[in-house]
Each structure stands twice: as structure tokens, then as C-alpha cells.
Design a protein around this motif. Structure first.
Motif, PDB file in Angstrom:
ATOM      1  N   TRP A 476       0.817  -1.207   0.000  1.00  0.00           N
ATOM      2  CA  TRP A 476       0.000   0.000   0.000  1.00  0.00           C
ATOM      3  C   TRP A 476       0.854   1.262   0.000  1.00  0.00           C
ATOM      4  N   SER A 477       1.951   1.248   0.743  1.00  0.00           N
ATOM      5  CA  SER A 477       2.784   2.445   0.828  1.00  0.00           C
ATOM      6  C   SER A 477       3.362   2.813  -0.532  1.00  0.00           C
ATOM      7  N   PHE A 478       3.579   1.816  -1.394  1.00  0.00           N
ATOM      8  CA  PHE A 478       4.054   2.105  -2.751  1.00  0.00           C
ATOM      9  C   PHE A 478       2.903   2.531  -3.654  1.00  0.00           C
ATOM     10  N   LEU A 479       1.774   1.846  -3.549  1.00  0.00           N
ATOM     11  CA  LEU A 479       0.627   2.183  -4.392  1.00  0.00           C
ATOM     12  C   LEU A 479       0.149   3.611  -4.136  1.00  0.00           C
ATOM     13  N   LEU A 480       0.173   4.034  -2.886  1.00  0.00           N
ATOM     14  CA  LEU A 480      -0.324   5.355  -2.525  1.00  0.00           C
ATOM     15  C   LEU A 480       0.735   6.438  -2.656  1.00  0.00           C
ATOM     16  N   GLY A 481       1.965   6.065  -2.917  1.00  0.00           N
ATOM     17  CA  GLY A 481       3.015   7.058  -3.105  1.00  0.00           C
ATOM     18  C   GLY A 481       3.684   7.513  -1.835  1.00  0.00           C
ATOM     19  N   VAL A 482       3.504   6.782  -0.740  1.00  0.00           N
ATOM     20  CA  VAL A 482       4.201   7.130   0.496  1.00  0.00           C
ATOM     21  C   VAL A 482       5.686   6.839   0.336  1.00  0.00           C
ATOM     22  N   LYS A 498      12.081  11.520   7.348  1.00  0.00           N
ATOM     23  CA  LYS A 498      11.609  12.885   7.147  1.00  0.00           C
ATOM     24  C   LYS A 498      10.093  12.974   7.267  1.00  0.00           C
ATOM     25  N   LYS A 499       9.401  11.985   6.728  1.00  0.00           N
ATOM     26  CA  LYS A 499       7.938  11.998   6.809  1.00  0.00           C
ATOM     27  C   LYS A 499       7.471  11.817   8.246  1.00  0.00           C
ATOM     28  N   LYS A 500       8.104  10.940   9.004  1.00  0.00           N
ATOM     29  CA  LYS A 500       7.730  10.759  10.406  1.00  0.00           C
ATOM     30  C   LYS A 500       7.944  12.051  11.185  1.00  0.00           C
ATOM     31  N   LYS A 501       9.074  12.723  10.926  1.00  0.00           N
ATOM     32  CA  LYS A 501       9.348  13.983  11.601  1.00  0.00           C
ATOM     33  C   LYS A 501       8.299  15.024  11.240  1.00  0.00           C
ATOM     34  N   ARG A 502       7.914  15.067   9.976  1.00  0.00           N
ATOM     35  CA  ARG A 502       6.897  16.014   9.537  1.00  0.00           C
ATOM     36  C   ARG A 502       5.556  15.731  10.206  1.00  0.00           C
ATOM     37  N   TYR A 503       5.199  14.463  10.352  1.00  0.00           N
ATOM     38  CA  TYR A 503       3.942  14.114  11.012  1.00  0.00           C
ATOM     39  C   TYR A 503       3.911  14.635  12.447  1.00  0.00           C
ATOM     40  N   ILE A 615      -7.368   1.574   7.031  1.00  0.00           N
ATOM     41  CA  ILE A 615      -5.916   1.715   6.913  1.00  0.00           C
ATOM     42  C   ILE A 615      -5.262   1.503   8.271  1.00  0.00           C
ATOM     43  N   TYR A 616      -5.875   2.046   9.319  1.00  0.00           N
ATOM     44  CA  TYR A 616      -5.331   1.884  10.673  1.00  0.00           C
ATOM     45  C   TYR A 616      -5.279   0.411  11.066  1.00  0.00           C
ATOM     46  N   VAL A 617      -6.343  -0.318  10.735  1.00  0.00           N
ATOM     47  CA  VAL A 617      -6.387  -1.752  11.064  1.00  0.00           C
ATOM     48  C   VAL A 617      -5.362  -2.515  10.231  1.00  0.00           C
ATOM     49  N   ALA A 618      -5.274  -2.223   8.923  1.00  0.00           N
ATOM     50  CA  ALA A 618      -4.367  -2.958   8.047  1.00  0.00           C
ATOM     51  C   ALA A 618      -2.906  -2.718   8.399  1.00  0.00           C
ATOM     52  N   THR A 619      -2.574  -1.535   8.912  1.00  0.00           N
ATOM     53  CA  THR A 619      -1.190  -1.228   9.286  1.00  0.00           C
ATOM     54  C   THR A 619      -0.872  -1.629  10.719  1.00  0.00           C
ATOM     55  N   SER A 620      -1.797  -2.362  11.346  1.00  0.00           N
ATOM     56  CA  SER A 620      -1.600  -2.824  12.730  1.00  0.00           C
ATOM     57  C   SER A 620      -1.330  -1.660  13.678  1.00  0.00           C
ATOM     58  N   GLU A 623       0.808   4.426  13.659  1.00  0.00           N
ATOM     59  CA  GLU A 623       0.226   5.770  13.589  1.00  0.00           C
ATOM     60  C   GLU A 623       0.786   6.574  12.425  1.00  0.00           C
ATOM     61  N   GLU A 624       2.116   6.621  12.277  1.00  0.00           N
ATOM     62  CA  GLU A 624       2.718   7.427  11.222  1.00  0.00           C
ATOM     63  C   GLU A 624       2.349   6.898   9.835  1.00  0.00           C
ATOM     64  N   LEU A 625       2.427   5.565   9.654  1.00  0.00           N
ATOM     65  CA  LEU A 625       2.112   4.991   8.344  1.00  0.00           C
ATOM     66  C   LEU A 625       0.637   5.195   8.011  1.00  0.00           C
ATOM     67  N   THR A 626      -0.236   5.055   9.021  1.00  0.00           N
ATOM     68  CA  THR A 626      -1.657   5.286   8.793  1.00  0.00           C
ATOM     69  C   THR A 626      -1.893   6.708   8.317  1.00  0.00           C
ATOM     70  N   PHE A 627      -1.268   7.667   8.977  1.00  0.00           N
ATOM     71  CA  PHE A 627      -1.496   9.067   8.612  1.00  0.00           C
ATOM     72  C   PHE A 627      -1.086   9.331   7.168  1.00  0.00           C
ATOM     73  N   TRP A 628       0.111   8.905   6.765  1.00  0.00           N
ATOM     74  CA  TRP A 628       0.583   9.237   5.426  1.00  0.00           C
ATOM     75  C   TRP A 628      -0.166   8.457   4.348  1.00  0.00           C
TER      76      TRP A 628
END
Length: 817
Positions: A476-482, A498-503, A615-620, A623-628
């Protein structure tokens, strides 16, 4: 069912009885049941009560307490409720007050206590011939519904003891049972037999709140309604016999009525000598004809006669009204233009033609029957299709290349304009999803991909992603462009840091900042987010059970401070009217509140919780991955949530044009029933079918949509595939827009995902072929016109041009490709 718990005192300290925390019991009624299931053995008995919170500004609450909780407190608590129930009238000034403790929290308990000010309406169903026990449903202002209360008056102490105690009523046995029998004193006031438990409760509620009975729905009672609600629900409507009353007062009814005198209905009002009938204020002919419940018990033959007479009155009154109206001389000019079933009500002698009405389906009276028939036909067709597939799989492979090709799509008609084009086939193979081994083979040791990004998207579209392990959030992180595709593992890790820091920078704008967190506009957003998150995907284990996670990684000395400013619910002391929460629900709300600060122009809009929770459930619960992932998902879905709904209007308009091109017959039918607004598809597109498929199927559907393998508007072809799957039922049975809307809404959780996606792919390929064919023929026509101009100048003769009425393909439709 909503589980409501009330707790005003933190559990870590013992409750202190202070003036502001005293609860006075002012009304009680026993044997009020909550039915968790359809089986009577699971019914939970309890007490419904009105409670007053003693304070400077007193607060009145409606509560239901199961008997099991009172049993734990012993006889003293029982006696309090029994005492109040036996005393019919206790005013606020009475010195004989009873103070109680509200029930403690229980995960398995259905107990609730809510302020009267948080109740929006009551749905009241009195006892009827088909239902022995009346019930009251409670709807809260925030949209939640409390457990329905069923009043078993035949078991209740206040209704089985309707008269003062007689001398011979005491038993001779000295043994006593628990709960103890009531003692009658001078304060005992017998209740009238004509009332039932719900009516008694409504009478007491009127002492503390204004109850308005709706004229639009007689079973609806609004609690302290607003001015707008009062205007809407006090609209005058005509009773069943209004037409009879009007015709009865006119000279026409006694002059030239075509209805024979012996067929006209008898007066429905009871004679003055009879006792007043409590059912006389009902709008139903059946209820007005029922005998008064104050009469003595009748024999079975009398009851049967009364019931048959009631139905006779209904039939006679309906027949009389219809024949009088349609047989009137002023109605003659419009009778030829009425539908045949309506015209069948009128003939030379004004007789009733019931058979013709039934044969032709009726007008207006059988909409629900048509919806049921369409649903039944759909189930039969789906079962037949499944049987056909099983039979096709059992056939030898020699038939695979026969003249009559059979695909997994069943009978799939193409447009007349494309009959000469090759029939497209679906490429999907969901039985062999992308797994961990296949995924690892696509990368080199340094994490650099070995296949193009388009190839990866193609395989995910065809196969889907295996639900085993932790592969899904990686893909998913690749499909969505994260994460970037053409990069090494080291490069992705640096980018991810960098993305985690930005979150966390965005989150720190509100988390732990009291002046921002308690700002009024932020409180409003927190309330909207909290309410939505509490009722989103509560069947998922993360959201249905208490979670043991650390929501904030802080030192212990700062934990309490940050805990206060990381809890999204604005009112932690008033959670009685909402579903229970846990750390995962609160964390999900925190992600959405952070997105509100991240996307300041759009902010939070209702429905976003439906997109974020899977997304929150699928990413277990990452928090950071769910947000992005959610932020990237919203980049696709943002047009759906614009305030002016321009994005939804454009998509529905495009879908309408797509139906017109791909299925003109269905388009004409929708046009005839005024259904071209496609409101029945609104929810499908708004949240990407989140509520139409099961949770696991939603995950599989979304990852197919995110591949963009057939463009970013493939969701419209999924919607078209669903409509095409049910087109026969819509065309054959559903002749009103409301019927189509009801039918489509009831498709939820019944749609087969893999078949739908295969049909959507075939529809896309068919549409692509159609556009290509139209463009080709248009070019040929333009070339022929040019040749015609040259030839006419040379010879003066006009050659025959191809007569092709080409379908217009708008720019919106071309964007789908």
C-alpha cells in the motif's frame, strides 16, 4: 446496539456522597426488558427510572438498570426501587425521598443513564393484537440509538396490582420470596387499567420535558423539539376517513352516487351510549373499530368477529372512497389517462374489480412488494449463476474452445454498436494473490526494484495482495506514493524518517498545547471527530475491545499533563450518550485531528473516519504509516469532500453519461422514473464502497483501485458493473425512484467482489473499444466527406455517404481513459 455507561467519578477513588453528586429516584417501573437477540431466553429484565441529580441546577436523567446489578447491591437497593414504584405520585417537594447510586460500569451491561436534554425523540409502539408488549425506542441528539425498552406489564408490580389489598389476598404460607411482595399503604394509588407501562412513563416525562407527538408519524414523540421540528411535525394531515367525511357532507353522496347503498360503509363513530374508546384518536380504521379495552374479557368467537369486522371496515372504506372519487363526473376526463390498474376500479355500475388490480400489480400500494420481488429474483439469479459456474468447472476442458464461449461473467450483453467487435475478457486471477515470496523476488538485495512500477500495479490489479503476514501495508505504501518505487532501501528509510518527523511536527501543533487544544473551533472539530470514530468499524477487534497501548511516549511526570491534551473527546464527564471508546479509537481520532491541521483548507469532513479506519487496522495501528497512507488516499478522494459537492456532482454526471453510452435501455428507464440524479450511487462513490462490501473485501477493492491500472476513475466502472448486474431486476420490477433507492441500499454486504471487479474490467475494455470504434468511424466519415467534396467538384455527382449515427463521447467520458 449501543452500550451506554455512566461514570462521573474516576474509578481510582472511592465515590464521595456530596450534594452535587446525589441522585434522587423519582420514578421507577419494573419488568422492563432489553432484548439483545431474537430469542426470549436472552431477554434482560430491569427497571426503567427517572433520576434527579440534586444540585443548584438539577439535572434529570432517564435510566435503565438491569435486575442483575440491583441483585448485587442486596435488598436495600431493591426496596428503594419497589418503594418508588408502588407510590404512584411523589412530587419534588415530598420529604420522603429516595437516594440511589447509579450502576457501575460493566462491559457486558446494557445499563444506561442519559440526560433528558440529550434525547432527541422517542419511538413509541403500544401493545397491539400482534405484539403483546409495548416498546419505546430512544434516539439521542448525536444520532445514537439506545436499547429498545419492552414493557412486560403482565409481570410488572405496578400493573399486576391494580386495586387495593383485600383481606383474603394474603397467602397462608409464612415463607417469603425475593424480591419481597409490596406492602399497600395509604399512599398506594391504583393506576388505571387502560394505561400501559410506556404511557405511564410518557406521563411522568411530561412533567420534566415537553413531548410533541408528530403528525407525520404518530409513533414519534419529539423531546423538547426545536422551532423547525415543531413546524415540520405539526403539519396537518388528513385522516383515513377524510374523503368519506367530505363526500358525506355533500349533496352528491345522496343524489347520484354510482355505489349501491348496501355497499356504502356504515358510520365509523361509536354511539354516545358506548363508553369512550381510547383507540378513537388513532388514524387507523382498524384501531377505531376495536372494542374498548375496559370491557370484560370476550369469548374467542367475539374476538374473532371483532377482528373480521375490523378488516371488513378497512376494505369497505377503501372501496367506497376510491369508487366515489373515480366515478364522479368531474373525474371522467382524466380516467382514460390513468394507469390500467386504476381504471379497473371504475366501470359502468361502479363495481369493484379486485382481480384486475392484483393481476396488474397495483399503483402505489405494492411498492414494497415489488422491491421484495426484485430482491427475490436477484437471489435466484445469483444462485443460478453460481450453479452454472460450478457446472462449467466440472465440464471437460474440451469444451473450453467451443463456439459458444462461457466466461465467469455469465450473460453480458454489449452495445448494438459494438456487436462486431471482439468481446473483451477479464484478466483477473484473485485465486493467486501476490505473496511475500513473489514480492521479495521483485527487489534486488539493496532494495532496488527489478520490475517496472507499471508491472507491479498490473500484478496487484490482477491478483490482489495476500492477507497473510504484513505484506499489505508494504504494498500500500508504494501504491499510494508514500514510498518511492525506484529507490534503494537506504534511500526509502531516509525519506521515511523525514515523513515521520513532519507528522509529529503537525501533531505538535495541537497535542500538549492547551491554548490550541481548548480553542472553540478545535473543540468543535474534536467533537465531530470523536462522535464519528466512536461508531466506525466497531466490529473490528482493535475498536471493540479495551486496548493496552501506550498512546504517548513521555516521562511519567509529564504523562498526566499530555494525557489530558491527547484525549480527543471534549467532554470526558458526559460520555453516557456515546458509544464507549478505547485507546485505538482515541488514536484514530488523533490522526484525523492531525490531518485537520495538515490539510487546513479542507479540514475534517464526516465520512473521513470510514476511509481512515481500515488503513489503521491494516497497518496494525502504525500511527505514522496510517497518517501518510490516509493523506495520500485523501489526495484521490478530496473532490468527494468539497463543501460545494462539485466533485461528487461531476462524478455522478460522468456516471450518468457512461450509463447512457453503455446501456441506453437502463438510461431510458432511469430517465422515466426520474432517477438520473443517481442518488442511489452517492454513497458508493463518496467513500469508495466502504459500506457496500465486507471489511476484508473493502481492503481488496481499495488496493485494486489504488493501482490506477485502468486510470483513476475505475470506481465509476465498479458502480456501473453493480448496476449492470442488477439491471434486469431494475427494469422488470422497479418502477419508482424510491424503489430503486431502497433496492440499491439493501445491496449492502450482498455484492460479490471478484465478479464485480471482473465485470468492471470488461466494461472498461468494452468502453475503450467503443470509443476507439467511434473515433475510427468518425475519421472515415470525415475522409469520405473530403473525398466527396473533391469528387463533386470533378464530376458534379454526389456519392452515397455512410449513414452512421455516432454516439457523442464527451470530454468527461474521455477522461475515464
Amino acid at each position: 446496539m449501543v452500550e451506554i455507561k455512566h461514570s462521573d467519578i474516576p474509578p481510582r477513588e472511592p465515590p464521595k456522597v456530596e450534594d452535587e453528586d446525589r441522585y434522587r429516584l423519582i420514578y421507577s417501573k419494573s419488568k422492563v426488558y432489553v432484548n439483545p437477540t431474537a430469542y426470549s431466553r436472552d431477554n434482560i429484565p430491569g427497571f426503567v427510572a427517572l433520576v434527579k441529580r440534586e444540585a443548584i441546577n438539577p439535572l434529570y436523567l432517564l435510566a435503565w438498570i438491569p435486575e442483575s446489578l440491583l441483585n448485587e447491591k442486596g435488598t436495600s437497593e431493591w426496596d428503594k426501587f419497589i418503594k418508588i414504584e408502588e407510590n404512584a405520585i411523589i412530587d419534588d417537594e415530598s420529604e420522603d425521598i429516595v437516594l440511589i447510586d447509579l450502576p457501575s460500569q460493566r462491559a457486558e451491561s446494557y445499563a444506561f443513564s442519559v440526560p433528558l436534554t440529550s434525547i432527541y425523540s422517542l419511538i413509541v409502539h403500544p401493545p397491539t393484537l400482534s405484539s403483546w408488549y409495548g416498546s419505546i425506542g430512544i434516539n439521542l441528539i448525536n444520532g445514537d440509538t439506545l436499547p429498545t425498552l419492552h414493557f412486560h406489564d403482565d409481570e410488572s408490580r405496578s400493573f399486576t396490582l391494580q386495586s387495593p389489598k383485600t383481606t383474603g389476598s394474603a397467602g397462608t404460607n409464612g415463607a417469603t420470596s425475593y424480591p419481597p411482595p409490596p406492602s399497600y399503604g395509604t399512599s398506594h394509588v391504583p393506576k388505571p387499567i387502560t394505561s400501559w407501562g410506556g404511557e405511564d412513563l410518557l406521563a411522568r416525562l411530561r412533567s420534566y420535558a415537553y413531548l410533541l407527538r408528530s403528525t407525520l408519524q404518530p409513533t414519534l414523540f419529539l423531546v423538547d423539539p426545536s422551532k423547525k421540528d415543531i413546524e415540520v411535525h405539526t403539519t396537518q394531515i388528513f385522516a383515513d376517513d377524510a374523503v368519506d367525511d367530505i363526500l358525506g357532507q355533500s349533496s352528491y353522496s345522496n343524489s347520484h352516487s354510482p355505489v349501491p347503498a348496501h355497499r356504502r360503509p356504515r358510520p365509523l363513530s361509536s354511539s354516545p351510549q358506548q363508553p369512550p374508546n381510547p383507540y378513537s384518536n388513532r388514524s387507523s380504521v382498524l384501531h377505531r373499530s376495536l372494542p374498548s379495552p375496559t370491557s370484560a374479557a370476550q369469548s374467542s368467537s367475539q374476538a374473532r368477529a371483532a377482528l373480521l369486522q375490523s378488516f371488513s371496515n378497512i376494505t369497505r372504506a377503501t372501496r367506497h372512497a376510491a369508487q366515489n372519487i373515480l366515478s364522479h363526473p368531474l373525474a371522467k376526463p382524466i380516467v382514460p389517462h390513468l394507469p390500467d390498474p386504476v381504471k379497473s376500479l371504475v366501470n359502468a355500475n361502479g363495481e369493484w374489480e379486485w382481480g384486475s388490480w392484483v393481476e396488474k400489480g397495483g399503483v402505489g400500494e405494492f411498492e414494497s412488494a415489488r422491491v421484495y420481488l426484485a430482491r427475490w429474483a436477484r437471489i435466484v439469479a445469483e444462485e443460478g449463476e453460481r450453479a452454472r459456474r460450478r457446472e462449467a468447472q466440472a465440464l471437460p476442458s474440451v469444451y473450453a474452445n467451443g463456439d459458444e464461449e462461457s466466461s465467469s461473467l455469465g450473460v453480458f450483453e454489449l452495445l448494438h454498436s459494438t456487436v462486431n467487435l471482439p468481446t473483451p475478457k477479464s484478466t483477473r486471477d484473485p485465486s493467486h494473490p501476490v505473496d511475500e515470496h513473489m514480492w521479495e523476488c521483485w527487489f534486488a538485495t539493496d532494495g532496488k526494484p527489478l520490475i517496472p512500477f507499471l508491472e507491479m500495479r498490473k500484478e496487484v490489479f490482477r491478483r490482489g495482495i495476500s492477507a497473510k503476514g504484513t505484506l499489505r501495508p508494504k504494498v500500500w505504501s508504494f501504491l499510494l506514493g508514500v514510498h518511492q518505487w525506484d529507490a534503494t532501501t537506504e534511500e526509502r528509510n531516509r525519506h521515511w524518517e523525514k515523513k515521520k518527523k513532519r507528522y509529529h511536527e503537525v501533531k505538535d501543533e495541537w497535542c500538549g498545547v492547551p491554548e490550541v487544544f481548548d480553542r472553540q473551533d478545535v473543540i468543535d472539530e474534536r467533537h465531530r471527530i470523536d462522535v464519528d470514530c466512536r461508531r466506525t468499524d466497531r466490529s473490528q477487534p482493535l475498536f471493540s475491545t479495551p486496548a493496552q497501548i501506550s498512546s504517548i511516549d513521555l516521562d511519567s511526570e509529564d504523562h498526566d499533563f499530555h494525557r489530558r491534551y491527547s484525549t480527543i473527546s471534549p467532554n470526558m464527564n458526559d460520555i453516557g450518550a456515546q458509544s464507549p471508546s478505547n485507546e485505538h479509537i482515541d488514536r484514530l481520532a488523533g490522526i484525523l485531528l492531525t490531518y485537520n491541521f495538515y490539510e487546513k483548507e479542507l479540514g475534517y469532513v464526516q465520512g473521513m473516519s470510514d476511509l481512515c479506519a481500515p488503513i489503521y487496522v491494516a497497518t496494525s495501528a502504525d500511527e505514522e504509516l496510517t497518517f501518510w497512507c490516509f493523506a495520500q488516499f485523501m489526495e484521490r478522494m478530496k473532490p468527494n469532500f468539497l463543501r460545494d459537492q462539485s466533485g461528487m456532482k461531476k462524478q455522478l454526471s460522468t456516471l450518468q453519461q457512461l450509463i447512457q453510452v453503455m446501456d441506453p435501455e437502463l438510461y431510458r428507464h432511469l430517465e422515466k422514473v426520474d432517477g438520473l440524479n443517481l442518488f442511489f450511487c452517492f454513497r458508493w462513490i463518496l467513500i469508495a464502497f466502504k459500506r457496500e462490501f465486507t471489511f476484508d473485501d473493502v481492503l481488496r477493492l481499495w488496493e485494486v483501485l489504488w493501482t490506477d491500472y485502468y486510470g483513476g476513475h475505475f470506481v465509476l466502472f465498479v458502480a456501473l458493473a453493480i448496476l449492470e448486474s442488477h439491471r434486469d431486476m431494475i427494469l422488470r420490477y422497479l418502477v419508482e425512484f424510491d424503489e430503486i433507492l431502497k433496492y440499491c441500499n439493501e445491496l449492502s454486504m450482498t455484492i460479490e467482489l471478484d465478479t464485480t471487479l471482473s465485470q468492471a474490467e470488461v466494461l472498461f475494455l468494452s468502453f475503450s473499444q467503443l470509443v476507439e470504434d467511434i473515433d475510427r468511424r468518425r475519421n472515415e466519415k470525415e475522409a469520405a466527406s473530403s473525398a466527396h467534396g473533391l469528387r463533386r467538384r470533378a464530376t458534379g455527382k454526389q456519392p452515397a455517404l455512410p449513414n452512421a449515427n455516432l454516439v457523442h463521447i464527451s470530454d468527461d467520458l474521455r477522461e475515464l481513459l
